[in-house]
Design an enzyme around this catalytic site. Structure first.
Site, short mmCIF file in Angstrom:
data_model
loop_
_atom_site.label_atom_id
_atom_site.label_comp_id
_atom_site.label_asym_id
_atom_site.label_seq_id
_atom_site.Cartn_x
_atom_site.Cartn_y
_atom_site.Cartn_z
N ASN A 195 0.85 -0.60 6.43
CA ASN A 195 1.05 -1.88 5.74
C ASN A 195 2.31 -2.53 6.32
O ASN A 195 3.42 -2.10 6.03
CB ASN A 195 1.22 -1.61 4.24
CG ASN A 195 1.56 -2.86 3.45
OD1 ASN A 195 1.50 -3.98 4.00
ND2 ASN A 195 1.90 -2.70 2.19
N LYS A 211 3.53 -5.35 5.78
CA LYS A 211 4.20 -6.25 4.82
C LYS A 211 4.57 -7.57 5.52
O LYS A 211 3.89 -7.97 6.47
CB LYS A 211 5.40 -5.55 4.19
CG LYS A 211 5.00 -4.19 3.58
CD LYS A 211 6.02 -3.58 2.69
CE LYS A 211 5.50 -2.26 2.16
NZ LYS A 211 6.42 -1.62 1.22
N HIS A 252 -0.79 -3.88 -4.83
CA HIS A 252 0.48 -3.30 -4.36
C HIS A 252 1.59 -3.64 -5.36
O HIS A 252 1.60 -4.74 -5.91
CB HIS A 252 0.82 -3.84 -2.96
CG HIS A 252 1.88 -3.04 -2.30
ND1 HIS A 252 3.21 -3.16 -2.66
CD2 HIS A 252 1.83 -2.06 -1.36
CE1 HIS A 252 3.92 -2.30 -1.94
NE2 HIS A 252 3.11 -1.62 -1.13
N GLU A 299 4.51 -4.52 -4.96
CA GLU A 299 5.28 -5.72 -4.62
C GLU A 299 4.55 -6.98 -5.08
O GLU A 299 5.18 -7.96 -5.47
CB GLU A 299 5.55 -5.75 -3.10
CG GLU A 299 6.58 -4.69 -2.72
CD GLU A 299 6.42 -4.10 -1.33
OE1 GLU A 299 5.70 -4.68 -0.51
OE2 GLU A 299 7.03 -3.03 -1.09
N GLU A 337 1.37 5.09 -5.03
CA GLU A 337 2.66 4.71 -4.47
C GLU A 337 3.69 4.60 -5.60
O GLU A 337 3.79 3.54 -6.24
CB GLU A 337 2.56 3.35 -3.76
CG GLU A 337 1.60 3.33 -2.60
CD GLU A 337 1.97 2.24 -1.59
OE1 GLU A 337 2.11 2.57 -0.42
OE2 GLU A 337 2.15 1.07 -2.00
N GLY A 376 10.18 2.19 0.25
CA GLY A 376 11.29 1.60 1.00
C GLY A 376 12.65 2.15 0.63
O GLY A 376 13.67 1.58 1.01
N SER A 401 7.94 5.86 1.41
CA SER A 401 8.89 6.54 2.30
C SER A 401 8.26 7.71 3.06
O SER A 401 8.92 8.72 3.31
CB SER A 401 10.13 6.99 1.53
OG SER A 401 10.84 5.87 1.04
P1 13P Z 1 7.48 2.44 2.77
O1 13P Z 1 6.69 3.41 3.61
O2 13P Z 1 8.31 1.50 3.55
O3 13P Z 1 8.24 3.17 1.69
O4 13P Z 1 6.41 1.53 2.01
C1 13P Z 1 5.32 2.11 1.41
C2 13P Z 1 4.38 1.04 1.00
O5 13P Z 1 4.69 0.25 0.13
C3 13P Z 1 3.11 0.95 1.70
O6 13P Z 1 2.25 0.06 1.08
#
Ligand code: 13P
Length: 253
Positions: A9, A11, A96, A98, A168, A174, A214
């Site tokens: 992803n 982003k 997600h 976010e 997640e 992150g 992560s």
């Molecule tokens: P990170 O791997 O940067 O922690 O993000 C995970 C994520 O949100 C994948 O959709």
């Protein structure tokens, strides 16, 4: 053991030129040595065609990071499931954290998005996961139960069987704070219990449940070795070719 999935992803990162370079580098490596795992990349919308141009080579599949809850028409700024399907995308991330947090996507909207994905034959990668305060309050199972039930359990068995789930934990995204292998294993097992209750054991066992948060080249092997972890949804580490490929390889053993 079945074939795992590793989805990147991206982003809201990279310029067009950087995205082009990343895809070219990925292709170079994948052409040399294709991992056993199914590789999916989810670039931002403007860079999608860079990826779909190479899809025929079968090195990776391409997914979107989001879709509109609406079918078509006067919805300025939206991208529909049917548009993405017409570009041969196969997957779509839905729910997600976010998007839940920054764009106020609630259960009702996510249900509509899942329905759009189904109607246009995109495979949802449906994300669930608790926040840190929720985990600390011991509410993580309750939160994930609500997200899974509200987002997906309206589907009939045939539809649900197409869905990929990504666990997640919000506090792991992150932050460098990966869930412990135990925490990942336990939540994946719990999600499978919920699926068993609704759709039966056969469907539950067949459902692909990915871990995200992560995940990197240092910890992927241990996470992927956990029972019930069928691969990963990778954020930051999917923007670095070496890291991403290493994770894909670790999902291939
Ligand atoms: P990170 O791997 O940067 O922690 O993000 C995970 C994520 O949100 C994948 O959709």
């Amino acid at each position: 053991m079945r074939r795992k999935i590793v989805a990147g992803n991206w982003k809201m990162n990279l310029s067009f030129q950087e995205a082009e370079e990343l895809i070219n580098d990925l292709i170079d490596v994948l052409e040399e040595e294709s991992p056993e795992a199914e590789v999916i990349i989810c670039p931002p919308f403007p860079f999608m065609e860079l990826a779909t141009d190479y899809m025929e080579e079968g090195l990776f599949k391409v997914g979107a990071q989001n879709i509109s809850p609406f079918d078509a028409g006067a919805y300025t700024g939206e991208v529909s499931a049917s548009m993405l399907k017409s570009m041969d995308l196969t997957h779509c991330i839905i729910g997600h954290s976010e998007r839940r947090k920054y764009f106020n996507e609630d259960d009702k909207m996510l249900t509509a998005k899942v329905n759009q994905a189904m109607a246009h034959k995109l495979i949802p990668i449906f994300c669930v996961g608790e926040s840190l305060p929720e985990r600390e309050a011991g509410k993580h199972l309750e939160v994930v139960r609500r997200q899974v039930r509200h987002g997906l359990f309206h589907l009939d068995t045939d539809e649900f069987a197409k869905v990929v789930i990504a666990y997640e934990p919000v506090w792991a995204i992150g932050t460098g704070m990966t869930a412990t292998p135990e925490q990942a294993k336990d939540m994946h097992a719990y999600i499978r219990t919920l699926i068993t209750e609704r759709y039966g054991n056969e469907v539950a066992q067949a459902t692909m449940i990915l871990y995200g948060g992560s995940c990197n080249s240092e910890n992927a092997t241990e996470i992927f070795a956990q029972e019930g972890v069928d691969g990963g949804l990778i954020g930051g580490a999917s923007l670095k070719v070496d890291e991403f490929i290493s994770i894909c390889k670790q999902a291939s053993v």
